[in-house]
Design a protein around this motif. Structure first.
Motif, short mmCIF file in Angstrom:
data_model
loop_
_atom_site.label_atom_id
_atom_site.label_comp_id
_atom_site.label_asym_id
_atom_site.label_seq_id
_atom_site.Cartn_x
_atom_site.Cartn_y
_atom_site.Cartn_z
N ALA A 100 79.96 -61.12 45.04
CA ALA A 100 81.20 -61.68 44.50
C ALA A 100 80.91 -62.61 43.33
N PRO A 101 81.84 -62.71 42.37
CA PRO A 101 81.66 -63.65 41.26
C PRO A 101 81.60 -65.08 41.75
N GLU A 141 94.40 -63.57 40.02
CA GLU A 141 94.99 -63.15 41.29
C GLU A 141 94.83 -64.26 42.32
N ARG A 178 99.92 -62.15 41.05
CA ARG A 178 99.05 -61.70 39.94
C ARG A 178 99.69 -62.06 38.60
N TYR A 211 91.90 -66.81 48.81
CA TYR A 211 90.96 -66.93 47.69
C TYR A 211 91.62 -66.49 46.40
N THR A 213 90.76 -64.95 42.23
CA THR A 213 89.82 -64.35 41.28
C THR A 213 90.43 -64.40 39.89
N HIS A 215 89.53 -62.62 35.92
CA HIS A 215 88.71 -61.76 35.08
C HIS A 215 89.20 -61.92 33.64
N SER A 225 83.89 -63.43 34.92
CA SER A 225 84.62 -63.29 36.18
C SER A 225 84.27 -64.45 37.09
N ARG A 227 85.44 -66.58 41.00
CA ARG A 227 86.13 -66.50 42.30
C ARG A 227 85.97 -67.83 43.00
N SER A 229 87.52 -70.12 46.78
CA SER A 229 88.26 -70.09 48.03
C SER A 229 89.07 -71.37 48.21
#
Length: 234
Positions: A100-101, A141, A178, A211, A213, A215, A225, A227, A229
């Motif tokens: 994951a990123p 997102e 999103r 979480y 994300t 991009h 990218s 990510r 939590s």
């Protein structure tokens, strides 16, 4: 006749006297004629199978000795004292857990937190996005796990509304907000906020399964990218 023969032979042997002078003369003649020739005598046929077995045994020993030398050269020190080189092994490449990123990638950084103004029935999850240079493409997102009666109530962002296409859907057990930057628009360098709101069952909600994300494509053309939590709701 049979009884007389052994006795006669024994008496003849006892009466025999070797002619020593004649024997010396024969030896002298032989020495005068040079070294006697040596005749090669082949072994009797009865001995041939034994020699074949001995030859086969010697061949097997030679093969075993060669194999032992090969194993020693491969696993230990060779004849010259140099250790045999081992075949190259694959080298593991470090990566983020699960592929994951990370929360930071180049000039892009993201953080997630439950808004402190949330209450026992309603909450807002905030996405804080920081970029050190303009972005020509961006998709953010926010994924909120559908636990404890979660239901979406709306969203907002600090950037101009006309610059983004916004959607709210349920996907794979998540309420998904999103935000997608429209073509031809740019996100300036700075700190920007994206927020998703939702109702939930009475009491504290565990947001550890939520979480975010992001991009992006930087002005330089490089991709980034990130990510992050969330913690526990208030």
């Amino acid at each position: 006749m049979d009884e007389e023969l052994p006795r006669r032979l024994r008496d003849a042997a006892q009466a025999h006297r070797p002619d020593r002078e004649r024997m010396r003369a024969r030896v002298a003649r032989g020495m005068a004629g040079g070294r006697p020739s040596v005749r090669v005598v082949r072994p009797p046929r009865a001995a041939t199978p034994w020699l074949r077995v001995a030859g086969a045994t010697a061949a097997v020993c030679a093969v075993l000795a060669a194999g032992a030398f090969a194993v020693t050269s491969a696993d230990g020190d060779g004849p010259s004292g140099e250790r045999a080189a081992a075949p190259p092994s694959a080298v593991a490449t470090p990566s983020a857990p699960g592929g994951a990123p990370r929360a930071e990638d180049g000039p892009l950084r993201a953080d997630g937190a439950v808004d402190p103004h949330s209450n026992a029935y309603w909450a807002q999850s905030d996405v804080t996005l920081r970029t050190g240079e303009p972005l020509s493409s961006l998709t953010v997102e926010l994924r909120i796990a559908l636990t404890g009666g979660v239901a979406g109530t709306g969203s907002w962002r600090s950037l101009p509304e006309r610059d983004f296409a916004v959607s709210a859907t349920e996907d794979g057990g998540f309420l998904v907000y999103r935000w997608t930057l429209r073509a031809g628009r740019t996100v300036p360098a700075g700190t920007h906020t994206f927020a998703g709101q939702y109702n939930h069952a009475e009491g504290a909600r565990d947001a550890s399964g939520d979480y975010l994300t992001a991009h992006a494509v930087r002005a330089s053309g490089q991709r980034a990218s990130v990510r992050a939590s969330f913690g526990r709701d208030r």
